[in-house]
Design a protein around this motif. Structure first.
Motif, mmCIF file in Angstrom:
data_model
loop_
_atom_site.group_PDB
_atom_site.id
_atom_site.type_symbol
_atom_site.label_atom_id
_atom_site.label_comp_id
_atom_site.label_asym_id
_atom_site.label_seq_id
_atom_site.Cartn_x
_atom_site.Cartn_y
_atom_site.Cartn_z
ATOM 1 N N ARG A 55 -7.340 7.606 4.865
ATOM 2 C CA ARG A 55 -6.000 7.124 4.522
ATOM 3 C C ARG A 55 -5.813 5.692 5.014
ATOM 4 N NH1 ARG A 55 -1.629 11.872 5.521
ATOM 5 N NH2 ARG A 55 -2.925 13.617 4.866
ATOM 6 N N TYR A 88 -6.256 1.313 -12.464
ATOM 7 C CA TYR A 88 -6.339 2.700 -12.929
ATOM 8 C C TYR A 88 -5.924 2.872 -14.379
ATOM 9 C CZ TYR A 88 -1.274 3.210 -12.829
ATOM 10 O OH TYR A 88 0.056 3.079 -13.098
ATOM 11 N N ASN A 115 -0.157 6.876 2.954
ATOM 12 C CA ASN A 115 -0.706 8.229 3.001
ATOM 13 C C ASN A 115 -1.791 8.464 1.966
ATOM 14 O OD1 ASN A 115 0.502 9.620 5.131
ATOM 15 N ND2 ASN A 115 2.418 9.727 3.992
ATOM 16 N N MET A 116 -1.971 7.515 1.059
ATOM 17 C CA MET A 116 -3.017 7.691 0.058
ATOM 18 C C MET A 116 -4.290 7.048 0.591
ATOM 19 S SD MET A 116 -0.701 7.147 -3.357
ATOM 20 C CE MET A 116 -1.932 7.529 -4.587
ATOM 21 N N ILE A 119 -7.490 1.336 -6.501
ATOM 22 C CA ILE A 119 -7.444 1.437 -7.967
ATOM 23 C C ILE A 119 -6.037 1.248 -8.513
ATOM 24 C CG2 ILE A 119 -9.438 2.974 -8.093
ATOM 25 C CD1 ILE A 119 -7.320 5.195 -8.838
ATOM 26 N N MET A 120 -5.082 0.950 -7.644
ATOM 27 C CA MET A 120 -3.694 0.919 -8.099
ATOM 28 C C MET A 120 -3.417 -0.122 -9.183
ATOM 29 S SD MET A 120 -1.543 1.620 -4.673
ATOM 30 C CE MET A 120 -1.393 3.268 -4.001
ATOM 31 N N LYS A 121 -4.265 -1.113 -9.296
ATOM 32 C CA LYS A 121 -4.082 -2.078 -10.381
ATOM 33 C C LYS A 121 -4.953 -1.723 -11.580
ATOM 34 C CE LYS A 121 -0.878 -5.046 -9.612
ATOM 35 N NZ LYS A 121 -0.807 -6.177 -8.711
ATOM 36 N N ARG A 127 -8.026 -5.424 -4.095
ATOM 37 C CA ARG A 127 -7.429 -4.882 -5.305
ATOM 38 C C ARG A 127 -6.855 -5.995 -6.177
ATOM 39 N NH1 ARG A 127 -2.807 -1.669 -3.460
ATOM 40 N NH2 ARG A 127 -1.613 -3.582 -3.615
ATOM 41 N N ILE A 147 0.838 -1.197 0.000
ATOM 42 C CA ILE A 147 0.000 0.000 0.000
ATOM 43 C C ILE A 147 0.874 1.249 0.000
ATOM 44 C CG2 ILE A 147 -1.946 -1.017 1.256
ATOM 45 C CD1 ILE A 147 -0.729 0.518 3.751
ATOM 46 N N ALA A 148 0.252 2.378 -0.292
ATOM 47 C CA ALA A 148 0.867 3.678 -0.015
ATOM 48 C C ALA A 148 0.039 4.261 1.117
ATOM 49 C CB ALA A 148 0.849 4.572 -1.247
ATOM 50 N N GLU A 160 -7.835 5.280 -3.583
ATOM 51 C CA GLU A 160 -6.620 5.329 -4.414
ATOM 52 C C GLU A 160 -5.845 4.020 -4.332
ATOM 53 O OE1 GLU A 160 -5.188 9.923 -4.530
ATOM 54 O OE2 GLU A 160 -5.173 8.967 -2.583
ATOM 55 N N ILE A 170 -8.189 10.079 -15.372
ATOM 56 C CA ILE A 170 -8.882 9.229 -14.411
ATOM 57 C C ILE A 170 -10.272 9.804 -14.157
ATOM 58 C CG2 ILE A 170 -6.806 8.301 -13.339
ATOM 59 C CD1 ILE A 170 -7.311 10.275 -11.046
ATOM 60 N N ILE A 186 -5.666 -4.836 0.168
ATOM 61 C CA ILE A 186 -4.751 -5.386 -0.836
ATOM 62 C C ILE A 186 -5.410 -6.553 -1.572
ATOM 63 C CG2 ILE A 186 -2.513 -6.512 -1.178
ATOM 64 C CD1 ILE A 186 -1.552 -4.998 1.324
ATOM 65 N N LYS A 217 -12.384 7.655 1.497
ATOM 66 C CA LYS A 217 -11.343 8.684 1.433
ATOM 67 C C LYS A 217 -10.437 8.653 2.664
ATOM 68 C CE LYS A 217 -12.059 10.782 -2.455
ATOM 69 N NZ LYS A 217 -10.952 10.705 -3.422
ATOM 70 N N PRO A 224 -12.954 10.350 -11.415
ATOM 71 C CA PRO A 224 -13.176 10.326 -9.963
ATOM 72 C C PRO A 224 -14.491 9.655 -9.544
ATOM 73 C CG PRO A 224 -12.423 12.479 -10.660
ATOM 74 C CD PRO A 224 -12.666 11.687 -11.911
#
Lengths: 364, 522
Positions: free
Chosen positions: B402, B365, B353-354, B361-363, B418, B350-351, B358, B376, B415, B400, B378
């Motif tokens: 974090r 996007y 702070n995001m 959708i990391m895979k 996703r 993960i990131a 977000e 993108i 994870i 939204k 929203p």
């Protein structure tokens, strides 16, 4: 009574807005202590500064003129910092952009159609700035060389190269030994909007909007964000880190370079001493205060410019040193850095005499 | 020893602690007797850490009192706790690798003279380490120590500073079985000398071995306090999650389909340039869970990295759905339909702070509908995130929020959501339930089984033999970068797998058995 700093369970959204404002107010308070020590009334001084910065069309024009290079370099720094790429070379990218813009304005106007001179000067400035940021970016991305050192060193190269040019080969032969190039032909002058405010400000506004859009609404912006937050995650997700850093830094340098080219074609209309006055360094403060948000950069740049212009004015009207504005600029950053603590932590005040159940958390 | 007859050393009464939107502790009472080990049992997020952080002065309770040796006390700072003789051994050690053991132990002590007599300090540490069987050389540098030894240094640090009440936060999570046994001995000696310990854990079997009494927390409330000798792991599990969990896993019989990935004679090196995988071949088919067992560090990391494109093999071929995908980069492997649940969730998965949307959708996007023509979308992203949050039951206030503010189980669910959503070929899952509580573990395993019935091939890398035997179809045992043998999970024999994990190939084992049976017939 004791105070404890406690980690918040979630980031306070309010703190994101309150911290910069509170920093500004704290800086004003700290500044007024200094002013009181020197024996002047801080309130009349601040009033004079505000009047000096915004009180007339002329004042407003001067503030916006000073703000324009801060906006552009601030935007350039902000995009680099978002990638955790510590580009402190905005100064050099700005100056190198100015050199390229000046070179095209001086030597191309007889070769190419006159309508093309100004656009070419601006594009040339962007390319030069991009080159100046692209070198350290590539060195970092592909060879792992520390970017804060290379970007800083290239500042000196650009600044000294500029003075070599206007003291040496590019010096105006009719300039009575004055260090500077000849004045650019009129077709290379960046149009002015009012006073000395030139189109560079429009470029800055457009650049801020485009950057905001890129960062928040495009796939590339999303990738930049992931890289900035966690490089390991980015790698695992198949995002090309090196390539993206280089491209982002080309953009960063191009924006600062555009600032330099706009400055020479819009204000001095020649390359001369006085181009490198530290905009690229102030840009670092601008970018941080704006929390790397491109839209906020615009407003912070105006505020910082107002401090400078207002500081000049109190020198004239109240006989105070112009450094008042610079002192305030510096003072803002300290509460800001301290204040950013409170977006993730909070202060709890503990009174040993009251039972703990009486305490209420001041959490929003 | 009968704890009831001994003195109460610590009492927490009615401890309540709120965080915005969360009640971490609600009216918790906890009593610790002189010379006992009290297990504090609960799922991730049950409020164990918050309770202990209050005790050592990192948080302050909103309500409730703490008594130490019968006196009411205010613990506002860690230094207050230290003065009261309360010390905590954290899960992540707080040691400085470039300093010696002795230096680490006295570091930060306010009573230290300007120039400390390190020889005297070392001697005292030696005496203490002998007394409590915490074998460690005071002059060794911390970076030279194994994880187990580092933990001993942490315990010594507390003892050196006169701690009478030791809090151990999931101390066995980082230890080998052998080291766990040693820790058990250490605690025995300590309690026999009148020290007391609170042992935080979410494993029932540890409660049974280590503790005299056990306090069970659920959802921030104290569920029960029991004598360990009078309870059973089943009862504890029921108290902990409020329902019976003998993992209800629904594994249906099904014939695996076509090959989704084939590794042919793969070799690879590790970061130091040493051989990590040697001539490794294997096949994972659609609709099967192929388990990889083995002691961590025997090439599992490199195997996963080679398959996900994070590491280039030095030799061999990777065929995905019969296409040669050798040497593709991570993006190429993602496009070939490979999803990856990494071992390092926070660092890689993960990131932090995001926000959750977000991270979800990391895979996806890169493609429609989340983005189109480079832009993108929203609104679609929020809808997509809400759908995954719903269907994977990720507990979060909003899409939204974090990710770093979620609990470990919910981070892992994010994870999984996703990766599963993006997966259409092979899912590589590394230690997917490690460190998760019972409920989350069950969810994770069921999700993997669900993918199996959908016809996804799953490569499950795990250290947990129970996990492998309960959900995998076939299990390969890795040792020093090689596969020692592959067995069907219904034939899995723990002892045999143990021998393979120690480096004995399956053929030798079966030959031995064969020879033995032959010789016995003679």
């Amino acid at each position: 009574m004791r105070m404890v700093i406690e980690k918040r369970k979630s980031v306070s959204r309010k703190a994101i807005y309150i911290v910069p404002i509170a920093s500004f107010v704290s800086a004003l308070i700290l500044g007024s202590i200094l002013l009181l020590i020197t024996g002047v009334n801080p309130i009349t001084t601040y009033a004079a500064m505000i009047k000096g910065a915004f009180g007339s069309m002329h004042a407003l024009s001067e503030t916006l003129v000073k703000a324009t290079p801060l906006m552009l370099t601030g935007l350039g720094v902000a995009i680099a910092f978002r990638m955790r790429f510590w580009n402190i070379g905005a100064e050099g990218q700005f100056v190198f952009g100015g050199i390229a813009g000046a070179g095209i304005a001086l030597f191309f106007s007889e070769i190419i159609p006159s309508w093309l001179v100004l656009p070419m000067a601006l594009v040339g400035g962007m390319l030069a700035g991009a080159l100046w940021a692209g070198i350290p970016a590539a060195l970092n991305a592909y060879l792992g060389i520390n970017e804060s050192l290379t970007t800083l060193m290239l500042n000196y190269v650009a600044v000294l190269f500029a003075s070599y040019l206007y003291y040496g080969p590019w010096r105006d032969p009719l300039g009575f030994g004055f260090p500077g190039t000849a004045r650019f032909p009129e077709e290379a002058w960046l149009p002015r909007i009012f006073g000395r405010v030139h189109f560079g400000m429009i470029f800055a506004l457009i650049a801020a909007l485009i950057l905001w859009f890129i960062l928040n609404r495009t796939r590339w912006g999303f990738e930049l964000k992931v890289i900035g937050e966690n490089k390991t995650t980015a790698k695992y997700l198949g995002i090309k880190i090196s390539k993206n850093i280089v491209v982002a830094l080309l953009l960063s340098g191009a924006i600062s370079g555009l600032g330099g080219a706009s400055e020479v074609t819009g204000i001095s209309r020649r390359l001369q001493a006085g181009l490198a006055v530290g905009h690229g360094y102030t840009a670092i403060i601008v970018a941080w205060l704006a929390q790397l948000n491109p839209i906020a950069v615009i407003f912070v740049a105006i505020m910082m410019a107002a401090l400078l212009v207002g500081g000049d004015q109190v020198q004239i009207t109240m006989g105070l040193p112009a450094a008042v504005g610079l002192v305030l600029q510096g003072l803002i950053l300290f509460p800001m850095l301290a204040g950013s603590l409170f977006t993730e932590y909070r202060l709890k005040i503990i009174r040993p005499d009251t039972p703990p159940s009486k305490e209420r958390e001041s959490e929003a | 020893m009968n704890p009831q007859s001994s003195k109460i050393i610590l009492e927490m009464r009615g401890i309540t602690k709120h965080f915005p939107g969360v009640i971490a502790n609600s009216g918790v009472d906890l009593t610790l007797f002189d010379g006992e080990v009290l297990a504090l049992l609960g799922e991730n997020g049950a409020g164990k850490s918050t309770l202990m952080n209050i005790l050592i002065g990192l948080y302050r309770q909103d309500d409730g009192e703490i008594y130490v040796r019968g006196e009411p006390v205010q613990i506002n700072f860690p230094s207050d706790a230290a003065e009261l003789g309360i010390g905590m051994v954290h899960q992540n050690f707080m040691l400085i690798p470039r300093m010696t053991v002795a230096e680490n132990i006295v570091l930060g002590m306010t009573s230290l003279p300007f120039v400390p007599d390190m020889r005297k300090i070392s001697n005292r540490i030696r005496a203490l380490s002998e007394q409590y069987r915490l074998k460690v050389d005071p002059n060794a540098y911390v970076w030279q120590l194994t994880v187990g030894e580092q933990q001993r240094v942490e315990i010594l640090k507390m003892v050196y500073r006169g701690a009478e009440i030791l809090i151990l936060d999931e101390p066995t999570a980082v230890l080998t079985p052998q080291e766990s046994l040693e820790l058990h001995d250490v605690l025995k000696v300590m309690t026999s000398e009148g020290k007391s310990a609170i042992f935080i854990t979410h494993k029932m079997d540890e409660v049974m071995v280590f503790s005299e009494r056990v306090a069970v927390l659920q959802n921030g409330k104290l569920k029960a306090t029991l004598k360990t000798s009078e309870t059973t792991p089943q009862e504890l599990a029921r108290l902990m999650v409020g329902r019976n969990v003998l993992f209800r896993l629904e594994k249906e019989m099904q014939e695996p389909g076509e090959t989704v990935i084939e590794l042919c004679h793969i070799s690879a090196k590790d970061d130091k340039g040493l051989s990590a995988l040697e001539d490794l071949s294997m096949v994972v088919r659609a609709g099967e869970i192929f388990g990889i067992a083995g002691v961590a560090g025997n090439g599992q990391d490199q195997l996963a990295e080679v398959i996900t494109g994070l590491r280039k093999p030095t030799e061999g071929k990777i065929l995905i759905a019969d296409r040669d995908c050798t040497g593709k980069d991570p993006l190429g492997m993602i496009k070939a339909g490979i999803s990856f649940i990494p071992a390092d969730r926070i660092g890689m998965g993960i990131a932090g702070n995001m926000d959750i949307s977000e991270n979800l959708i990391m895979k996806g996007y890169r493609d429609e509908p989340l983005s189109s023509k480079g832009f993108i979308r929203p609104n679609r992203i929020i809808d997509f995130a809400k759908r995954l949050i719903d269907s994977f039951r990720i507990a979060t206030p909003t899409p939204k929020t974090r990710v770093k503010f979620l609990s470990g189980g919910n981070i892992q669910k994010t994870i999984l959501a996703r990766e599963i959503d993006a997966c259409n070929n092979l899912l590589v899952a590394m230690y997917p339930s490690r460190g998760l509580d019972v409920g989350a573990t069950e969810t994770v395993r069921n999700l993997l089984l669900e993918q199996r019935s959908k016809g996804i091939g799953i490569l499950l890398i795990s250290e947990d033999l129970d996990e492998l035997t309960s959900i995998a179809d076939r299990i390969a045992v890795m040792f020093e970068g090689k596969i020692m043998g592959t067995i069907k999970s219904e034939d899995a024999d723990i002892e045999m797998m143990g021998l393979m994990m120690a480096g004995i190939p399956l053929e030798e084992l079966t030959n031995d058995v064969f020879e033995k049976s032959e010789s016995s017939t003679e």
